[in-house]
Design an enzyme around this catalytic site. Structure first.
Site, PDB file in Angstrom:
ATOM      1  N   GLY A 142       0.834  -1.182  -0.096  1.00  0.00           N
ATOM      2  CA  GLY A 142       0.070  -0.001   0.155  1.00  0.00           C
ATOM      3  C   GLY A 142       0.762   1.401   0.067  1.00  0.00           C
ATOM      4  N   MET A 312      -4.625   5.479  -6.496  1.00  0.00           N
ATOM      5  CA  MET A 312      -4.383   4.824  -5.292  1.00  0.00           C
ATOM      6  C   MET A 312      -6.154   4.789  -4.662  1.00  0.00           C
ATOM      7  SD  MET A 312      -1.150   6.718  -3.570  1.00  0.00           S
ATOM      8  CE  MET A 312       0.283   6.240  -4.242  1.00  0.00           C
ATOM      9  N   HIS A 438     -39.115   4.265 -12.470  1.00  0.00           N
ATOM     10  CA  HIS A 438     -39.464   5.349 -12.020  1.00  0.00           C
ATOM     11  C   HIS A 438     -40.228   5.409 -10.639  1.00  0.00           C
ATOM     12  CE1 HIS A 438     -40.973   9.289 -12.345  1.00  0.00           C
ATOM     13  NE2 HIS A 438     -42.417   8.925 -11.929  1.00  0.00           N
TER      14      HIS A 438
HETATM   15  P1  NAI Z   1      -4.698  14.213  -3.654  1.00  0.00           P
HETATM   16  O1  NAI Z   1      -3.534  13.865  -4.462  1.00  0.00           O
HETATM   17  O2  NAI Z   1      -6.186  13.622  -3.962  1.00  0.00           O
HETATM   18  O3  NAI Z   1      -4.932  15.725  -3.365  1.00  0.00           O
HETATM   19  C1  NAI Z   1      -3.543  16.486  -2.793  1.00  0.00           C
HETATM   20  C2  NAI Z   1      -3.809  17.669  -3.055  1.00  0.00           C
HETATM   21  O4  NAI Z   1      -2.753  18.396  -2.362  1.00  0.00           O
HETATM   22  C3  NAI Z   1      -3.463  18.243  -4.335  1.00  0.00           C
HETATM   23  O5  NAI Z   1      -4.824  18.647  -4.953  1.00  0.00           O
HETATM   24  C4  NAI Z   1      -2.214  18.949  -4.321  1.00  0.00           C
HETATM   25  O6  NAI Z   1      -2.117  19.687  -5.523  1.00  0.00           O
HETATM   26  C5  NAI Z   1      -2.172  19.482  -3.118  1.00  0.00           C
HETATM   27  N1  NAI Z   1      -1.228  20.091  -2.773  1.00  0.00           N
HETATM   28  C6  NAI Z   1       0.093  19.500  -2.726  1.00  0.00           C
HETATM   29  N2  NAI Z   1       1.177  20.117  -2.285  1.00  0.00           N
HETATM   30  C7  NAI Z   1       0.669  21.259  -1.770  1.00  0.00           C
HETATM   31  C8  NAI Z   1       1.062  22.557  -1.204  1.00  0.00           C
HETATM   32  N3  NAI Z   1       2.517  22.571  -0.924  1.00  0.00           N
HETATM   33  N4  NAI Z   1       0.163  23.610  -0.997  1.00  0.00           N
HETATM   34  C9  NAI Z   1      -1.124  23.393  -1.116  1.00  0.00           C
HETATM   35  N5  NAI Z   1      -1.719  22.228  -1.704  1.00  0.00           N
HETATM   36  C10 NAI Z   1      -0.671  21.212  -2.087  1.00  0.00           C
HETATM   37  O7  NAI Z   1      -4.128  13.374  -2.287  1.00  0.00           O
HETATM   38  P2  NAI Z   1      -5.067  13.029  -0.825  1.00  0.00           P
HETATM   39  O8  NAI Z   1      -6.403  13.740  -0.821  1.00  0.00           O
HETATM   40  O9  NAI Z   1      -3.921  13.251   0.305  1.00  0.00           O
HETATM   41  O10 NAI Z   1      -5.329  11.450  -0.839  1.00  0.00           O
HETATM   42  C11 NAI Z   1      -4.397  10.522  -0.928  1.00  0.00           C
HETATM   43  C12 NAI Z   1      -4.762   9.417  -1.913  1.00  0.00           C
HETATM   44  O11 NAI Z   1      -5.838   8.890  -1.259  1.00  0.00           O
HETATM   45  C13 NAI Z   1      -5.305   9.861  -3.277  1.00  0.00           C
HETATM   46  O12 NAI Z   1      -4.636   8.986  -4.222  1.00  0.00           O
HETATM   47  C14 NAI Z   1      -6.798   9.486  -3.308  1.00  0.00           C
HETATM   48  O13 NAI Z   1      -7.253   9.135  -4.360  1.00  0.00           O
HETATM   49  C15 NAI Z   1      -6.973   8.444  -2.054  1.00  0.00           C
HETATM   50  N6  NAI Z   1      -8.199   8.493  -1.454  1.00  0.00           N
HETATM   51  C16 NAI Z   1      -9.216   8.053  -1.954  1.00  0.00           C
HETATM   52  C17 NAI Z   1     -10.527   8.273  -1.413  1.00  0.00           C
HETATM   53  C18 NAI Z   1     -11.635   7.911  -2.462  1.00  0.00           C
HETATM   54  O14 NAI Z   1     -11.581   7.178  -3.278  1.00  0.00           O
HETATM   55  N7  NAI Z   1     -12.920   8.421  -1.678  1.00  0.00           N
HETATM   56  C19 NAI Z   1     -10.611   8.726  -0.182  1.00  0.00           C
HETATM   57  C20 NAI Z   1      -9.383   9.426   0.310  1.00  0.00           C
HETATM   58  C21 NAI Z   1      -8.218   9.228  -0.147  1.00  0.00           C
END
Ligand code: NAI
Length: 459
Positions: A142, A312, A438
């Site tokens: 993971g 992920m 519906h």
């Molecule tokens: P993410 O990659 O979705 O979002 C991270 C965000 O942080 C991006 O928009 C990026 O531009 C921003 N960022 C990075 N550095 C920054 C900075 N210095 N200042 C301001 N903004 C900055 O990552 P997240 O939300 O942490 O999720 C991690 C992983 O977990 C993702 O791959 C996601 O798909 C997965 N995940 C999926 C879920 C679901 O399917 N519902 C729920 C939670 C997580």
């Protein structure tokens, strides 16, 4: 020294599902997990606890603000310890269920850290100590939260999603770094429970990479709910001193708050795995390279899920786990990466599958689109849930569905129909001519499919 046909390192959704499929196919299977509870990030500190909190906080917020609209009067009070207990009980029941499934399928479980010690050799260190001989090894370790330079994670005030699942009191002011999935989901939870929530996002959009019409609509709705967004804002640092946190943002005055949620992405978890003992070299961003059958550069060693390239997502890891094991045993096994849905469990939900409009434009693919608003859907109207729309993208010549994007009630469930359609090579006409009951929200999908050809009925 114990001998196994397959040794899986990591019991998250990728690893434990692969173990069950392997056992079904007759392999003598072992699974190594360092945590006592099985199920990985998803079940312990990810998808499941966050959904328990999202549901509970949504009920609270509805009872407080929306019930009156339906003629229901209530005196509503938050009981945070019970709300958190609901989350913990949900996690306990589900992780316990995985342990039962391991027993039922006669999978050998080792509690400890797995390390590759050479081709076909895995060492377990921890509660269980063992040296294992493995005909096949599957890495399913993971990912872990990745922070940014300047942020001092203290495991309490300045933390990741893990801390944000268990704040002992509702923050007064929560600063979220990153407007991705985690930032918006957990930001929603605490905002509904009463926190002021400020989100800083590096890009000039929330949910970068998602369909632009959807993110535009989401931004409008989330602002209305009370989120404060600073887009195009680069966070340079964050630290806590006592109960007060300070967040530094490029070009802005420092911001103070009482909690910081760092949600700036995750990175593959390969530390201490012993990859060097077999010559596997991770890519620059930490992912383990694999071929189309999930085999690494070393025959007999495979990898799936967050530790390899791709989105992920728990369900992607599960499908890869099954395909990988099926391929080992039967010679066949496949994942269709064009049909993997992605869901954001905010209110309203956001769901996507396949190509975005921007992606199609970039690749010069001629397409048609059909859009249908929930405002014109009878069921949505009766639920008082009319925000959002369904958008379907189809190939201009063949009418084959290329992608779909939904923001609205139960979007995460509605997208399944379109994912199946894409898997079966459906045209928008196929969806439009399928009878949808519906009154249901699913009729909005049918109407969007009709709209691809300009013949939606209720619009
Ligand atoms: P993410 O990659 O979705 O979002 C991270 C965000 O942080 C991006 O928009 C990026 O531009 C921003 N960022 C990075 N550095 C920054 C900075 N210095 N200042 C301001 N903004 C900055 O990552 P997240 O939300 O942490 O999720 C991690 C992983 O977990 C993702 O791959 C996601 O798909 C997965 N995940 C999926 C879920 C679901 O399917 N519902 C729920 C939670 C997580």
């Amino acid at each position: 020294m114990a001998n196994h046909d397959l040794v899986i390192i990591g019991a998250g959704p990728g690893g434990y599902v692969a173990a069950i499929r392997a056992a079904q196919l007759g392999l003598n299977t072992a699974i190594i997990e360092k945590e006592t509870a099985l199920g990985g990030t998803c079940l312990r500190v990810g998808c499941i606890p966050s959904k328990a909190l999202l549901t509970a906080s949504e009920k609270y917020s509805e009872a407080k603000s929306d019930f009156a609209h339906f003629g229901v009067k209530a005196n509503v009070e938050l009981d945070l310890p019970t709300l958190l207990k609901h989350k913990d009980n949900t996690v306990k029941a589900l992780t316990g269920g995985i342990a039962m499934l391991m027993k039922k399928n006669k999978i050998t479980r080792y509690e400890g850290t797995g390390r590759i010690a050479g081709p076909g050799k895995v060492v377990v260190e921890g509660k269980d100590q063992a040296e294992l001989e493995a005909r096949n090894i599957l890495i399913a370790t993971g990912s872990v939260a990745s922070s940014i330079p300047g942020v001092e994670l203290d495991g309490d005030r300045v933390g990741t999603s893990t801390e944000a699942l268990s704040y002992p009191e509702v923050p007064e002011h929560l600063v979220v770094i990153g407007a991705g999935v985690i930032g918006l989901e957990l930001g929603s939870v605490w905002m509904r429970l009463g926190a002021r929530v400020t989100v800083f996002e590096y890009f000039d959009t929330i949910l970068p990479g998602m369909d632009a019409d959807i993110t535009k609509e989401a931004l409008k709705l989330f602002k209305k709910q009370g989120f404060t967004f600073h887009l195009g804002a680069k966070v340079l640092g964050a630290k806590a001193r006592g109960k007060q946190c300070t967040v530094e943002v490029e070009g802005m005055e420092p911001v103070t708050c009482d909690r910081v949620l760092v949600a700036t992405g995750r990175k593959p978890n390969t530390e201490g795995l012993g990859l060097e003992t077999v010559g596997i070299v991770p890519e620059k961003r930490g992912q383990i390279p694999v071929d189309s059958h999930f085999q690494t550069s070393v025959p007999g060693i495979y990898a799936i899920g967050d530790v390899i390239p791709g989105p992920m997502l728990a369900h992607k890891a599960e499908d890869e786990g099954m395909a990988c094991v099926e391929r080992i045993v039967t010679g066949y096994g496949h994942v269709n990466y064009d049909a993997i849905p992605g869901i954001v469990y905010t209110h309203p939900e956001i769901a996507s599958v396949g190509r975005t409009e921007d992606g199609l434009k970039r690749d010069g693919v001629a397409y048609k689109k059909g859009v249908f608003p929930f405002l014109a859907n009878g069921r949505a109207k009766s639920m008082g849930a009319t925000d959002g729309f369904v958008k379907i993208l189809a190939d201009e010549k063949t009418d084959r569905v290329l992608g779909a994007h939904i923001i609205g009630p139960a979007a995460g469930d509605l997208i399944a129909e379109i994912a199946v359609g894409i898997e079966f090579g459906a045209s928008s006409e196929d969806i439009a001519r399928s009878c949808h009951a519906h009154p249901t929200l699913a009729e909005a999908v049918k109407e969007a499919a009709l709209a691809v050809d300009g013949r939606a009925i209720h619009m």
